[in-house]
Structures are given as C-alpha cells and as structure tokens.
Design a protein around this motif. Structure first.
Motif: not given
Ligand code: UTP
Length: 432
Positions: A97-111, A389-392, A399-402
């Motif tokens: 990912y292009d940036g710190p992992k913490g900035m990854l949009e995890f969702g479900p909503d924007e931001g 992709t795939g595991i982890d 899916v796990l958070v959901d």
C-alpha cells in the motif's frame, strides 16, 4: 569494523555532505551488527518448552475469579495507571500500500482508516473509565509525516483528547552485503531501514517516556500493532492478570490455525523464561519437542500458541532495563536492497542481496523474570492485515471484523431475547 569503504566514499563527497555522512555512519552499532550477521537467523535456543499460559476457559468463565480480575483491570484504567503504544513504523512491504498502513481505508464507511479504528477504541475506553490513557505512536521516517498530519487533522473527531497522543520516532539500521559491508543508497546516503518494532524500547527510553510515565503513576504500558483492527490493548482482563500474577510482561496468544501459520509462537527456554520465537526462526528440533505438561498451560505442543503481538509491560520493569542500558538483540533477514556499486552505478537486485537487521519488541520477554501468556479467543481479537491478497489480507480481515461486529450486536446491543423482535436469518446473513 570492516567499513573502510565508507571512509573512501566520504572522501568523494563535498565537505558538508561528508561530515553528515560520517556522523550518520558513526552512530550505528557496527560491532553488534557484525555479530548478528555472523550468528545468522536462528533462535539459538533448542529444547523449547510450553509457556506459562492462562487458558481461555479459565478467563472466559464468568465466575467470581474472572470478574475480580476484570474489576482490577478496570480500576487501573479508571485510575489512569495504563498507557498504550501503537506500533506503526513498519514499511508494510507485503501489503504494497502506498502510505502508512494505518492510513488504509478499512471501512465499511468512508474515512474509517485503521488509525481511526484504533483511536476510537481508545476513546471508548476514555468514555467508559473516565480517564484518557496516554496513546504513544511509534513512527519511522516512512510513516511519520502522514501519520502526524492525520492525527492532527482528525484526532479530536476520533474522540482523542488534546494532548492524549504523542509520537515517537524509531531508529534506523544499515543494510549489509554478504561481506558485512554497509550498502550505499545514494551519494552520501547509507541504505538504511527502520530498526524493527523493538526499536520502540530505545525510542521510549531516549525520549524520556519511561521516567515520565513513572512520575505520572502509570504502571503498565501495553503495545499493539497497527495492522490488527481487532486489537484490544486496554483489555481490563489482561491488565488485571498482570496485577494478579505480579507480572512484568504479558502477551496475548491464540491457538495457531495450523502448524505452518505464520505467527511467532510463545515458548519457555531452558531457564524457564518466556519468549517468542519468530516463525522464520523455529527449527525442526523445536517443532518436534513434546510440550505436554498439563500444568497451568495444559497445551499439547509448545509451539501452538501464536502471538497476536498485544503485550503488557510493567513500566518499572522497562525503566530498569533502560537504566541498565540493556539493548534488545538483533535479528537478521535477507532482503532485496537497491544500492550503488563501487563504480557509482545503481544496482536493482532481483533476488535478496543483503541482510537487514531488526530488533523485535517481544525480545523483552526473556528479560522478564515474571512473564506469562494469556490465551484469547481468535475471533474476538485477531484480524491481521499483512498481505495484498489471500491469507491475512484486507479482505480476510474485513470478513473477521464483520463477524465480530455481528457478535457484538447479537450478544450485547440487541434487546434481551424475550423482548427482541424475531430476527430473520436473511437479515443477519446479508451484506452490510
Ligand atoms: P510487520 O512485522 O508486519 O512489518 O510489523 P510491516 O513493516 O508492517 O510489514 P512488512 O513485513 O514490511 O510487510 C508488525 C507491526 O510492527 C510495526 C508495524 O507498523 C506493524 O504494526 N513495525 C514494524 C514498526 O513499528 N517498526 C518496524 O520497524 C517494523
């Protein structure tokens, strides 16, 4: 130290660049780096035994003991005696990912980034116990600017109190070639990488945080990783167990899903000290060890308790180590490192060509005379985002958070069963 080529390189630089280059080079612990390189990437600790572990059943049992321990942890939180450290200095190379992992949009909503998820969980603890637990964030050159900007801009909206967050910058270490010589990334610049999440310990000591925490009456510092949105670093049960058992260190673990799951495992060495062994450092001998001991831990194999990298440390224990000048040991890993050849041409390797050295935060465990493991329920606390992709991956983590959020709704937030409207299975199973 076998780094004479750096002096030769310095001689080719303008005076200002030369001085900066030599000063940067002089700051590294060359002797330890060489030694780590020579010892290679093995744990060097045969015959591992099972760690001391409190079993899930005992903790989840809603009995008097569990409640008492939980209340002790809640008391620590309400008394402002816990701080937490988010490890967010990694380069996240596997995720790409292009940036710190913490900035990854995890969702479900924007931001809803990983940073926001962690911040909101800390804020929920403030709401519940009335005291904001200090949140330290470990950063590296790769993650610092963007992360600071994100917390400055959104921290308050995420529920963090003014002054609750503080940033720490971890150190770097040079990459070495097969002869143990430091590689040069560009004229006047060493090829360096963050010194691993274990760099947190030095960063805490150097910034005076440990003394500061002791002065503020903070007893426990917990640590957690940015890439696990289910991490519960302020879990009162974990905190309560630390007090109950007078522990200097505690680590959360889950049963490994399979023997080859890529997580570090908890074990006990010959001296009886708890330790974590990286999956890449487990030897066939370790794996074959018979760990059945039926005692506190009651686990069949010593190497089935996978670490989920949520730790609690006594602040005084850390302060004592820092005062003694203890440094965590270095681990070696083979990596591809782009660098300059002696003739100044750029080398972009296709296969690993260098060794990077890192410190791991869990190497604090064997330094603790009293350290134990807390087995927790995987579905409740572990959803790592490591790979694209795939595991982890982001997808598997979502899916796990959901599933976990569904569980919260089913077990806590819905009205009591006798008054609840009948739920249609379709609604429960449908998309968010
Ligand atoms: P990982 O070991 O998964 O490394 O870090 P990473 O950098 O995130 O990812 P890869 O291995 O390059 O794909 C586990 C946690 O430790 C932090 C990371 O930010 C993550 O929260 N970490 C790692 C640091 O804070 N500093 C480091 O030098 C390395």
């Amino acid at each position: 130290m076998g780094q004479g080529h750096l002096v030769a390189h310095a001689a080719s630089l303008e005076p200002e660049a030369r001085d900066a280059f030599l000063a940067a080079a002089a700051a590294h612990p060359w002797g330890s780096l060489r030694e780590a390189l020579e010892h290679g990437a093995t744990s060097g600790a045969p015959a591992l035994r099972p760690p001391k572990c409190y079993t899930l059943g005992r903790q989840l049992n809603q009995n008097e003991e569990h409640n008492r321990v939980e209340r002790m942890g809640q008391g620590l939180l309400a008394g402002g005696r816990v701080a937490t450290l988010l490890l967010a200095g990694g380069q996240g190379t596997r995720l790409g990912y292009d940036g710190p992992k913490g900035m990854l949009e995890f969702g479900p909503d924007e931001g809803r980034t990983l940073y926001r998820i962690h911040a909101e969980r800390i804020a929920a603890s403030t709401e519940r116990y009335g005291k904001p637990a200090p949140l330290y964030v470990l950063l590296s050159a790769a993650t610092a600017a963007t992360t600071r900007a994100a917390f400055d801009e959104h921290g308050e909206a995420w529920g963090l109190r003014p002054g609750q967050v503080r940033f720490l910058l971890q150190g770097t270490l040079p990459a070495l070639d097969d002869a143990g010589r430091a590689l040069i990334a560009a004229p006047g610049v060493l090829a360096e990488a963050p010194d691993g999440h274990g760099g947190a310990f030095q960063a805490l000591a150097d910034a005076g945080v440990l003394d500061e925490l002791v002065e503020q009456g903070v007893d426990i510092l917990t640590t957690f990783q940015v890439d696990n949105p289910l991490a519960r670093p302020l879990d009162p049960v974990m905190l309560g167990w630390m007090v109950e058992r007078r522990l200097q260190a505690i680590g959360k673990a889950v049963r490994k899903a399979s023997p080859d799951e890529k997580v570090g495992v908890f074990a006990r060495d010959l001296r009886g000290r708890t330790k974590v062994v990286e999956y890449s450092e487990v030897t066939a001998d370790d794996d074959a060890a018979d760990g059945a001991d039926g005692a506190d831990g009651a686990i069949e194999s010593p190497l089935m308790l996978g670490s989920i990298a949520i730790h609690g440390f006594s602040v005084r224990f850390l302060q004592g180590l820092a005062r003694e000048g203890d440094a965590l040991r270095l681990h070696a890993a083979r990596k591809k490192v782009t660098h300059l050849a002696p003739d100044g041409s750029r080398v972009v390797p296709e296969a690993p060509n260098a060794t990077k050295l890192e410190r791991f935060i869990f190497d604090l465990f064997p330094l603790a005379a009293r350290a134990e493991v807390q087995e927790v329920k995987r579905e409740w606390e572990f959803a790592p985002v490591k790979n694209a992709t795939g595991i982890d991956s982001l997808m598997s983590s979502r899916v796990l958070v959901d599933a976990e959020v569904r569980r919260w709704h089913q077990t806590r937030d819905l009205p009591a069963p006798e008054t609840a409207p009948a739920l249609k299975p379709r609604e429960m199973d449908g998309p968010r």
